[in-house]
Each structure stands twice: as structure tokens, then as C-alpha cells.
Scaffold this motif. Structure first.
Motif, short mmCIF file in Angstrom:
data_model
loop_
_atom_site.label_atom_id
_atom_site.label_comp_id
_atom_site.label_asym_id
_atom_site.label_seq_id
_atom_site.Cartn_x
_atom_site.Cartn_y
_atom_site.Cartn_z
N ALA A 1 0.94 -0.96 -0.02
CA ALA A 1 0.09 -0.47 -0.62
C ALA A 1 0.87 1.35 0.01
O ALA A 1 0.41 2.65 -0.66
CB ALA A 1 -0.92 -0.15 1.40
N GLY B 1 -0.75 -3.11 -5.32
CA GLY B 1 -0.81 -2.02 -3.90
C GLY B 1 -2.28 -0.94 -4.74
O GLY B 1 -3.39 -0.89 -3.94
N TRP C 1 -5.95 -0.61 -1.80
CA TRP C 1 -6.58 1.46 -1.84
C TRP C 1 -7.74 1.29 -2.81
O TRP C 1 -8.73 1.77 -2.39
CB TRP C 1 -5.71 1.83 -2.69
#
Length: 1167
Positions: free
Chosen positions: A32, A85, A89
Motif C-alpha cells: 500500500a 498496492g 487501496w
């Protein structure tokens, strides 16, 4: 068939969720962070490349987010850690998305708004955020119900309508900051978006509960909406008050101050959202606005700059992440449900239709509310209404709510999953279209409506400024042209690189030099210069706040007054003083405090606190306007318009100057403490800057600098936490230093002190009226009293006033006559009232006291009867005249009263006639002059025109004056008169010579306590003559002279006179020092030890050099006589107070503190 489709869609949704869960399980948490880094790099590149273009960088970020989401989906999660990542999100919890980004963004946006603009536009904001949201929700819900083929019920249609009704503050604020819209329009749109979002979420929560099957009555709906909205405001105010109070205890620690603002925004949001179950958005918005109103001045200097840069960085990072993330979420949501949209190809067409409905509903809201928007606040014209309609962007808030709705639909029976998918699709599409279309074209619309153009007045000022910049560049080149090491520079090359100054054609033209065809620019230029001067005034206030000249509360009031004046610039002259008038006056609640049973100390405290604040305001107002006028004159030069505005600025300060003068007369302690605080703060700040500069130039190491700087800041913290307080003198001290009571023997003075009543009169209040019964005497301690009389004309009086140290009404009490004039307070007056019976009882106690009382009454009568001679004479000068050059005589019937050439006599009792002329009786009070006096210079009438005023008993001439001229008078009844010898009278030399009437010491009782003993001792006579027998009348006169001398001393020196009063032989050591003093005369230090002898520095309590005015008046009235013989030399006095202010002396010291213009008192302190 339909049931099979539903089952297949549910199975497909579950399969996608399982794939997403599997992808999320394979991703590492640190992936992330990779996405955050990529977003920041993309944000930096977008802002750098699009700088100067008309495309908002937030729109570019949104497009990049869609590209990232599409790329990650198109590569089937083949982007490695970056893709992991992105996937993490993209599947973030919607509530977490709001909780992470919204508090910081909302607080930054509301804190950066100007509170004055908020107050002016609050009605327009509430209209758009309240009724506007309801109207928009109903319009969109109706369109979704009837124009879309999804057969949604009213609850579902209104739910999506409410979700799409909220303009997103994140998107709107980011757009407005880039476009540079007007402050008024920006405040309306930004404030509406903040409130709109909060109210829309509240409405959405209500409709969402109804969609889940809950039922609400009308009363329950109103209760829910009120509780959620008003509760949010209460929570925001509570957190604001607590945090601002905490902020007040933090001193010079920028890191803690910034951390407090960040933490309180998040804690307030979570407390409101999860604890109190109210709107977190409205809570943070209220918190930010409270900080903007109250705490903006709490951050000064570097702390304010650091706070601004920090929140600007937080806003930039959050905007970058949330816009890219919004694009990613929309791309992922649409692409993951592409099968649904392939089967329902019309969904894209309905998205375009919904976008049209959104714009139409926004237009309907603005049109319906336009009459109210035009009426309230600053108003709204049609151009601003167009921008208001077009700037209704949707963003991350609406998208987060749609994602939350879609997530709940997976586990709810009442909400179908396909409805949640459509919510995400339509919401994401509206967010995309409003950002791409509206966000990209708003600046073009501003340009098309000519709302981004500068006025003609501003263009002329800008062109003038360019020529000024060229002059500054030439001056700088002249200073930097030659270099000891490198030699001269090449000016043509330097000029080539200063391209902003290369296109100047012709000579400079003053912006206010206009032709006849441009006369319409005069008013525009006038408004422009007023605004520039007010901006300079406000900037000066910020500078004074940094310098410690004003407090935070004072700064808020001053800046608010400037904001209010700017609103009236197009219609009125400068009027920033108008907003301060209510704060600059003697406390209106004083009368209530006086009639209450509160202790006098409490009454004085509240009075002084209000006066101290008012003095800060007045001093800062005058200083700021002076600075702004100077800067404006230096910038714009001479012009009729600039001179007019500068004149308006000068006129604005008249009341402030008058108020400070009044406070200086009535409460000089307040001004002294205010100035003391300012000087102390400035010195400590200067020391801190000096130490830091030593570290910068390398003379101090960092550790040494921190050590010294901490010491200085410790003192600075002590000053702010425990500032010097105004110490008002007690009533006993004021009475002891008043010339009337202070001069009386202690046996006589003590009963009078017990019967005095302290009174404070506000400007305009009357002490007594002309013609009323003389009931008592007024002793003025501070302030100014103006006299007005119908019987005694004061048309020739330039300053018909009495100040501190005066004794009013004494003559009327002694004679039993009514008061002969009105006495009205011309400022705040602190005085003492003594009943007339108490004064009359003194006449029977001692003949010397009786004579002294008559002499004291003559000080007032001289100013009333001969103002051209005596009104400009200070009270101490007049008392010096009585002590040095006056004689009190009592005549019996038939005696002849003769006047010398250079004398003035005042008839106080009895009746007389001019001996050489047949005249009417002359009654008291009357001024008697020699015919040889220069009547032209004094504007005195002739004695033939005099008459008798039967009401007051005063002989008045045609000019309205009780003034007569003759060589001698015949006494008709027992009469009393005082004669002033004006020849060669120089009050400046009174304290430098041996008076003729001090041949013997006279031991009078103590007149003061021993608490001041040892500070100043009046010289004792060491050459005393042998006692001899003195007749009773002569002895009485001598003792009366002693009392008058004592009154004179109190007028000159206040309470520095030693408690044991004795005759003094010489005052040569008591004259004001004309040399430099090692200490401030306001707080001279006099040590108790005995260093080498030095002359004592005395502090006079009033203005210019003594006697200057008296000599000028006497010179006009009388020719100078031959100089008198010099006095005999005297031995030096035995005990003279000495200035023991050596810094090396130890032990106890006494600090002299001046607490009124008429006295000085001391207090012992231990060093």
C-alpha cells in the motif's frame, strides 16, 4: 427466467468478491505504501506540468487514477507490487476512506476561510445547504423515479438523489484555489459545499434507514435532523473551546501547536461520528470555523507560517491521494461489472441523462433561491449565479457513500446487489463528468463572463508599480555594481534577464492622472486607494501582534473592524473606527457597579480592565493608520485622491486620540502599564533575535544559543502569564496627596478623611449646577472638569477647565452662596466629596486654617474671574503664587483698600466702593486691578459699566466679568481680599531660593504616615533664629503661609514629602534634574544606603516647564519692575534627600511609582 438471471448475477458477484479477496490475501501490507509513493510522484508531475495552464491539476489526477485502475484491471493484476498496492487501496473500506482524508481536508478548508466573510455569507450558505439540498434531492429523486427504467421505489430514488445532491468540498475547494475566484464567490461556494456535504449525509442517513424498512413520523424526522446537525455544531464548539484553551498554555512550541490542530480535527470527527452519532463533517467544519474566528491570532510569526505550510502540505497530499484513488475505484467498479453494462447498454446513455438532470436540479435550486441569495450577505448577481450553478462538482464523499451502499447491498435483503452496482456506476460517472466537464471549463466560463479581468484602476496601479520596480532595480544595481573582488557588472546583460521590466514604453504615468474622458475612474480610484490603505492597516495589526503591542483578543477586534470597513468602502469614507466605538469607552456597567454592594476594589478592577483593553485598541489604531498612511504616501506619492484618503484616515483617529488623552488625565496608571508591557515584550524579543543572530554568524554555538534563548523565553513566558497589573492608588493615598487635605494639620485632617466620599463621574455628568445650594466641596484627584456659567461669561476662555488637585465649590461653601457655575466632567473624573458642614466646622477650629481655606478658594476664583491671566496657569503655579506673592487681608468698615500698580486683588467677602468715583457697590466675588494695567491685552471693561448681580452677589461688567479697576476702594462692610503681587513672579525659581517668610521653623503636626519615611526628607533649617514674640495676627498669617506652602509642595512633588513637615531653607536640590538620569523617571530607584552625595532627581507631575504660561500673561498685563535684591546666602541644609541609585549598592531599595499626575508615592521592595 428472471430468477435465473438474478441467481447468475449473485453468483458472479460472489465470484468477483472471492477473486478480490484472494488478490488481497496475496498482497503485502507494505504494498500500500508503494501506491502512495506513486500517487505523490504523479501529483508532483501533474502540478509541475500543468502550472500556468487552465486545466486544474485535480482533474488530471482523476484521469490518471482511472488510467491506473484500468491498467491494473487490464493486466489481470500483473503489475506486481504496484498492482497489489492499487488493489489494496481500490478495496478500501468506504468509511475508512472518509475517516482518513475528510477530517484534515475539512479542517484545512474551514480554518482557511475568513470569519468575516463567513458571517456575511452564512445566510446564503444555509439556504443552499438546507433548502437547496432538499429541493435538489426531490428533483433528482423524481427524475430517477419517472425517467429511468429501473422501477425503483420512492425511497431508493430519493436515496440516490440525496447522494448526488451534495457538492463535494474536496473537489470544489481544490478547484477554487486554482481558479482564483473572487473572495465573496469563493466563500459562498466553499462554505456551501462544506455545509451541503454535512446536511446531504444527514439526509442520506435518514433515507437509508427508511430504505431498510424503518418508518419515521414527521416529528421524528425533524428531531433526527435537528439532533444530528445541531449536535454536530455543539460537539465542534466543545472541542474548539477546549483545544483553544489548551493552546493558550502552549508557549513558543510550533510543533505542539500544529500537532494539536491535527489531532483535534480527527478526534472530533471520530467522537461525533461514532460516539455522539452526529455528523462528523459538520463537527469538523464547526471546529475549523471556530479556530478561524478565535485562534487565528494565537499563531504568530514563524509559527503561523509553519502552520500554513503544514496544512497546505496536508491538503495537497490528501487531495492527490483522494482524486487518484477516486479514479482507481471508479475504473475498478465499472470494469468489474462490465458484463452488466454490456447487457444494459443504455446505462451509459442514462448516465449522460442523469448528468443533465444534476445540472438542471442545481439550476432550479439557484433560481428558486435567487431572490434570497440576492438579498442576504453581499448579494449575488446573474454572473455569479452562473458560476454557482456550474461549480457544483461531486467527488470523493458521494463516491464513498455509493461504495458503502454497494457494500451493504451484498449482505442486505432489502437492498439488491444490482442496485448497489448502479449506485456506484452513476455516482462514479457523475463524479467523472462534473470533474472533467465542469472542472475543466469553469475557468473558461469565468473568462467568458469577464469575471477574471482586473479593473481599470488596478491596471493603472500595476503599470505604475512596474516603473517603480524599475527604479528599485536601478537603485539596487547602483549599490551592487562594483565589487572589491570581482569588479563591475554589466547592466545591459542584467536588464536582459529582467524580462518583466523590458516592455515598458514611455515614461511612468501616475495612476490618478486621468483625462476628462476618464473622469468615471475617479470614484474607482478612490475606492481602490481606500482598500489599499485598509489592507496596510490590517497588515500593521499583524505586525503589532507579533511585536507584542496588542493582545490576541485586541487583534481580533481590530481586524474585524477593518473587514467591516472594507464592505462599506464603495459607499462611505473610511469607517473602521465605527466597529471599535463600542469597545472604547468608559465601562457602561460602571453605574451598576457603583450602586451595587461590591467592594470598591472589585469595581476598580473591572473598570481598569476595560480601560486597559480600550487603550490597547486606541494606541494600535493610531499607530496602524500612521504606518499605513506613510506607506501609501511613499508608494503612490502626491495625488488629490491619496490626500483625500489620508485625510479620512486622520479624521478617523480623532476620537482615539481624545480617548487616550482622557485616560491619561483620569487614569494615567493604565497608559503606563500598557506601555510597560509593550516595552518589556519588545526588549525580550529583541534579545531573543540578538542571541539567534549570534548563532547564525557563528559567534555562538547552537547549544549556547539554545541555553540563552531559553532563559529569555522563560522571562517572556512570565510576562505573558503574569503581566504587570495596573495598581490604582488607594483613596487614603489620594487624599493624603491632595493639596487641601494634605496641607491641613493631622488633628484637622483626620476627621475630614473619615467623612469624604469617593465618586467617579463619567464624561458629561454634573458635579453641581449653577444656582443650586452649595452643599459640599469636591476634591479632584484625576480627570478634567469643565465649567459653564450664565452669570460669569466664559466666551473669552480658551480652556475653561480644572484638573487634578483642584478644590471646587469651596468658595461657595465658605460664603454660603449658591454655586456660581456648572461643573461638568469633561473626562472620567475621580474625585472626593466633603459635606459643607464639615468644612465650616474647620473655620472655628483655627484662624490659620480659616485663612488657608480662603486662600485655597482663591485658586478657583482666580481662574473663573480672570481667565485670560490665570486659566493657562497650572494649579501648582497658582499655589506657588499664593505661597510666595500673596497677602490675605481683612478690612473693617471705613478702611481704604489701596492697590499697587502690579497687583491683582480678589474680593472674597464684603462690599466696597471705588474711592475716586461714584459707583455702585462692588460685591464678591470680584477682581480688582490697578488702572495702570494694560486693559487692552486683558479685554477688561471699565468700572463705570459694572452693576450688581442680586442673585449671585457678583459684580459684573458689560463684558460679563466681575472685574474692576481703581487705585483705591472704600470698605462699606467687613471685607476679605487676597492680593497677588505679579511683579517679577517666576515660579521656576520658587524652589531655588529662600522664601522671605521662612525666618523661623514652625513645627506642625505630622501630615502623613511613616511608611514613606526615609525616601525624601525636606531640608531642615539649620540657621534658625532665636524665638521672639509674634503678635497673634502675624503668627496666624505665618501659620497660614505654612499651610499654603505645604499645599504648594504637594502640588509640585506629591507624596515624596517626608511625613514630618518642617520649614525648609532651600529647594535648590529639589529642582528637576536637567542632566541624564540613570533610571527612568517613571520608576526611579532610590536606595536606602548612602553612596556619594548627588542631587535628588524629582519627578514633576505635569507638563512643560513651570511658569512659562504665567510669565507670558503677566508680561502682557504689567510692565516689568526693577529686579528685587538677591536673597541672603544661607548655609547648606542639614538633611537633603539624595539619589542613592547606584547599581552597586545593596540592601533594601525603594521604588518610586507615579500613580497620578498630581502625586508620587513610594513602596519598599527587597532586591
Amino acid at each position: 427466467m428472471a430468477g435465473g438471471d438474478v441467481l447468475s448475477r449473485v453468483a458472479q458477484s460472489r465470484r468477483k468478491l472471492e477473486e478480490a479477496a484472494a488478490a488481497a490475501a496475496t498482497a503485502e501490507p507494505e504494498d500500500a505504501v508503494v501506491f502512495v509513493g506513486i500517487c505523490l510522484v504523479l501529483g508532483i508531475a501533474s502540478r509541475h506540468l500543468l502550472r500556468g495552464s487552465r486545466v486544474p491539476y485535480t482533474v488530471a489526477l482523476f484521469v490518471l487514477g482511472i488510467a491506473l485502475g484500468s491498467l491494473e484491471y487490464g493486466t489481470s493484476h500483473g503489475l506486481g507490487k504496484m498492482g497489489a498496492g492499487i488493489h489494496l487501496w481500490a478495496n478500501i473500506n468506504p468509511d475508512l476512506l472518509l475517516a482518513v482524508f475528510l477530517p484534515a481536508l475539512l479542517f484545512e478548508s474551514s480554518f482557511s476561510m475568513e470569519i468575516h466573510q463567513i458571517k456575511r455569507c452564512i445566510a446564503q450558505m444555509v439556504l443552499l445547504a438546507g433548502p437547496g439540498v432538499i429541493i435538489s434531492t426531490f428533483c433528482l429523486g423524481t427524475a430517477l423515479k419517472f425517467a429511468f427504467p429501473y422501477n425503483w421505489d420512492w425511497k431508493t430514488s430519493l436515496l440516490l438523489g440525496g447522494l448526488l445532491s451534495a457538492t463535494d468540498p474536496v473537489a470544489v475547494v481544490a478547484l477554487l484555489k486554482e481558479l482564483g475566484a473572487s473572495k465573496k464567490l469563493s466563500t459562498i461556494i466553499e462554505g456551501e459545499s462544506l455545509m451541503n456535504d454535512g446536511t446531504a449525509i444527514v439526509v442520506y442517513q435518514l433515507l437509508y434507514r427508511m430504505a431498510l424498512g424503518q418508518s419515521f413520523s414527521v416529528g421524528e424526522i425533524i428531531k433526527f435532523l435537528s439532533q444530528v446537525s445541531l449536535g454536530a455544531i455543539a460537539v465542534g464548539l466543545a472541542f474548539g473551546i477546549v483545544s483553544v484553551l489548551w493552546l493558550g498554555f502552549i508557549f513558543n512550541d510550533t510543533v505542539i501547536e500544529i500537532a494539536l490542530t491535527l489531532s483535534v480535527s480527527y478526534i472530533a470527527y471520530f467522537t461525533a461520528q461514532n460516539g455522539a452519532e452526529v455528523s462528523g463533517i459538520l463537527t469538523v467544519m464547526t471546529l475549523g470555523m471556530f479556530y478561524a474566528a478565535v485562534a487565528r491570532t494565537a499563531f504568530k510569526g514563524d509559527g503561523q507560517q509553519s502552520l500554513h505550510h503544514f496544512w497546505e502540505m496536508v491538503s495537497y497530499i490528501a487531495n492527490t491521494l483522494i482524486f487518484i484513488l477516486s479514479g482507481v475505484v471508479i475504473a475498478e467498479g465499472i470494469l468489474q461489472n462490465k458484463d452488466h453494462f454490456e447487457n444494459h447498454g443504455l446505462s451509459w446513455a442514462y448516465l449522460i441523462l442523469l448528468y443533465a438532470f444534476v445540472q438542471l436540479s442545481r439550476a432550479i435550486v439557484v433560481v428558486l433561491l435567487y431572490p434570497f441569495l440576492q438579498y442576504f450577505g453581499y448579494g449575488l448577481d446573474w454572473k455569479e449565479s452562473m458560476i454557482l450553478i456550474w461549480s457544483g462538482l461531486r467527488g470523493a464523499v458521494a463516491l464513498s457513500l455509493a461504495l458503502s451502499r454497494a457494500s451493504d447491498s451484498q449482505h442486505s435483503v432489502d437492498l439488491k446487489p444490482e442496485v448497489g452496482t448502479l449506485f456506484v456506476f452513476f455516482t462514479g460517472g457523475i463524479v467523472f463528468l462534473t470533474l472533467i466537464i465542469n472542472g475543466s471549463t469553469t475557468q473558461f466560463l469565468l473568462h467568458f463572463l469577464e469575471m477574471d479581468k482586473l479593473s481599470a484602476a488596478k491596471i493603472r496601479v500595476l503599470n505604475y508599480t512596474k516603473y517603480e520596480m524599475l527604479n528599485k532595480a536601478l537603485e539596487a544595481f547602483g549599490d551592487l555594481r562594483d565589487d572589491e573582488e570581482l569588479g563591475p557588472a554589466d547592466w545591459p546583460t542584467v536588464k536582459k534577464y529582467i524580462t518583466c521590466l523590458n516592455d515598458l514604453n514611455g515614461g511612468p504615468e501616475h495612476p490618478h492622472n486621468i483625462s476628462q474622458s476618464e473622469e468615471h475612474l475617479n470614484m474607482m480610484n478612490l475606492r481602490d486607494i481606500r482598500v489599499r490603505l485598509l489592507n496596510g492597516v490590517q497588515a500593521a495589526y499583524w505586525g503589532m501582534l507579533e511585536e507584542g503591542r496588542i493582545t490576541q483578543g485586541t487583534a481580533i477586534l481590530l481586524m474585524q473592524s477593518v473587514d467591516e470597513a472594507m464592505d462599506l468602502v464603495p459607499h462611505e469614507p473610511l469607517c473602521d473606527w465605527r466597529g471599535l466605538k463600542t469597545h472604547v469607552n468608559f465601562p457602561s456597567y460602571y453605574r451598576f457597579l457603583q450602586i451595587s454592594r461590591l467592594p470598591q476594589r472589585v469595581v476598580t478592577y473591572f473598570t481598569v480592565e476595560r480601560l486597559e483593553s480600550a487603550c490597547y485598541i486606541c494606541a494600535a489604531f493610531l499607530r496602524a493608520h500612521r504606518i499605513a498612511r506613510r506607506q501609501l504616501h511613499e508608494f503612490i506619492g502626491e495625488s488629490e485622491i491619496a490626500s483625500s484618503v489620508i485625510g479620512e484616515s486622520n479624521a478617523e483617529g480623532e476620537e482615539a486620540r481624545k480617548f487616550l488623552e482622557d485616560v491619561g488625565l483620569s487614569f494615567p496608571q493604565v497608559l503606563r502599564v500598557v506601555k510597560t508591557k509593550q516595552v518589556t515584550y519588545s526588549i525580550l524579543k529583541h534579545l531573543s533575535s540578538y542571541v539567534q543572530n549570534l548563532e547564525k554568524v557563528g559567534l555562538l554555538e547552537e547549544k549556547e544559543m539554545f541555553h540563552l534563548d531559553d532563559v529569555v523565553h522563560t522571562d517572556l513566558k512570565k510576562l505573558l502569564r503574569k503581566p504587570p497589573l495596573v495598581k490604582m492608588p488607594k483613596a487614603e493615598e489620594l487624599l493624603g496627596t491632595h493639596p487641601l487635605l494634605g496641607a491641613l494639620p493631622s488633628t484637622v485632617r483626620s476627621p475630614l478623611r473619615c467623612s469624604t466620599k469617593e465618586v467617579i463621574k463619567i464624561r458629561g455628568m454634573t458635579l453641581y449646577k449653577e444656582g443650586s445650594k452649595s452643599s459640599g466641596v469636591w476634591l479632584l484627584s484625576n480627570g478634567v472638569v469643565k465649567w459653564i456659567s450664565n452669570g460669569l461669561s466664559n466666551r473669552h476662555s480658551l480652556h475653561p477647565t480644572f484638573s487634578h488637585g483642584s478644590t471646587l465649590g469651596l468658595y461657595e461653601v465658605l460664603t454660603g452662596k449658591p454655586y456660581i457655575c456648572d461643573m461638568v466632567a469633561d473626562s472620567v473624573v475621580r474625585c472626593f466629596y466633603i459635606e459643607g458642614e464639615k468644612i465650616l466646622s474647620l473655620l472655628r477650629s483655627d484662624p490659620a486654617v480659616e485663612t488657608f481655606l480662603w486662600q485655597e478658594s482663591a485658586t478657583v476664583m482666580a481662574k473663573l474671574l480672570l481667565p485670560l491671566v490665570f486659566e493657562r496657569m497650572a494649579m501648582q503655579e497658582l499655589r506657588a503664587l499664593i505661597a510666595e506673592r500673596s497677602t490675605m487681608n481683612v478690612y473693617i468698615r471705613g478702611e481704604i483698600m489701596e492697590l499697587r500698580q502690579n497687583s491683582i486683588s480678589f474680593l472674597l467677602e464684603g462690599f466696597i466702593k471705588a474711592q475716586d468715583r461714584q459707583l455702585d457697590l462692588i460685591g464678591p466675588p470680584a477682581a480688582l486691578l490697578s488702572p495702570d494695567a494694560d486693559s487692552g491685552s486683558l479685554n477688561l471693561g471699565s468700572s463705570e459699566e459694572t452693576r450688581v448681580d442680586l442673585f449671585s452677589g457678583a459684580g459684573l461688567d458689560a463684558a460679563g466679568r466681575s472685574c474692576h479697576r481703581a487705585h483705591s476702594y472704600v470698605v462699606e462692610t467687613r471685607a476679605r481680599a487676597i492680593v497677588f503681587e505679579m511683579a517679577a513672579f517666576d515660579p521656576e525659581n520658587i524652589m531655588q531660593r529662600q522664601p522671605s517668610w521662612v525666618a523661623r521653623p514652625l513645627d506642625l503636626p505630622r501630615s502623613q504616615s511613616n511608611e514613606h519615611g526615609g525616601l525624601v526628607s525636606w531640608p531642615e533649617l539649620v540657621h534658625g533664629a532665636k524665638p521672639r514674640h509674634v503678635p497673634a495676627a502675624e503668627e496666624t498669617g505665618e501659620r497660614a503661609k505654612s499651610l499654603s506652602a505645604r499645599a504648594m509642595e504637594l502640588s509640585f512633588f506629591g507624596s515624596t514629602i517626608n511625613g514630618t513637615y518642617r520649614r525648609y531653607g532651600s529647594f535648590s536640590r529639589m529642582t528637576p534634574s536637567r542632566g541624564p538620569s540613570p533610571h527612568s523617571l517613571s520608576f526611579p530607584r532610590i536606595s536606602a544606603t548612602s553612596p556619594p552625595p548627588r542631587g535628588l532627581v524629582s519627578t514633576l507631575s505635569e507638563g512643560p516647564s513651570l511658569g512659562r504660561k504665567l510669565r507670558a500673561a503677566a508680561a502682557r498685563a504689567f510692565p516689568p519692575p526693577p529686579p528685587p535684591p538677591p536673597p541672603l546666602p544661607l548655609p547648606p541644609p542639614a538633611n537633603v534627600g539624595k539619589d542613592d541609585s547606584s547599581d552597586e549598592s545593596g540592601g533594601e531599595e525603594v521604588i518610586v511609582r507615579i500613580d497620578s499626575p498630581s502625586h508620587i508615592f513610594s513602596r519598599a521592595s527587597t532586591s
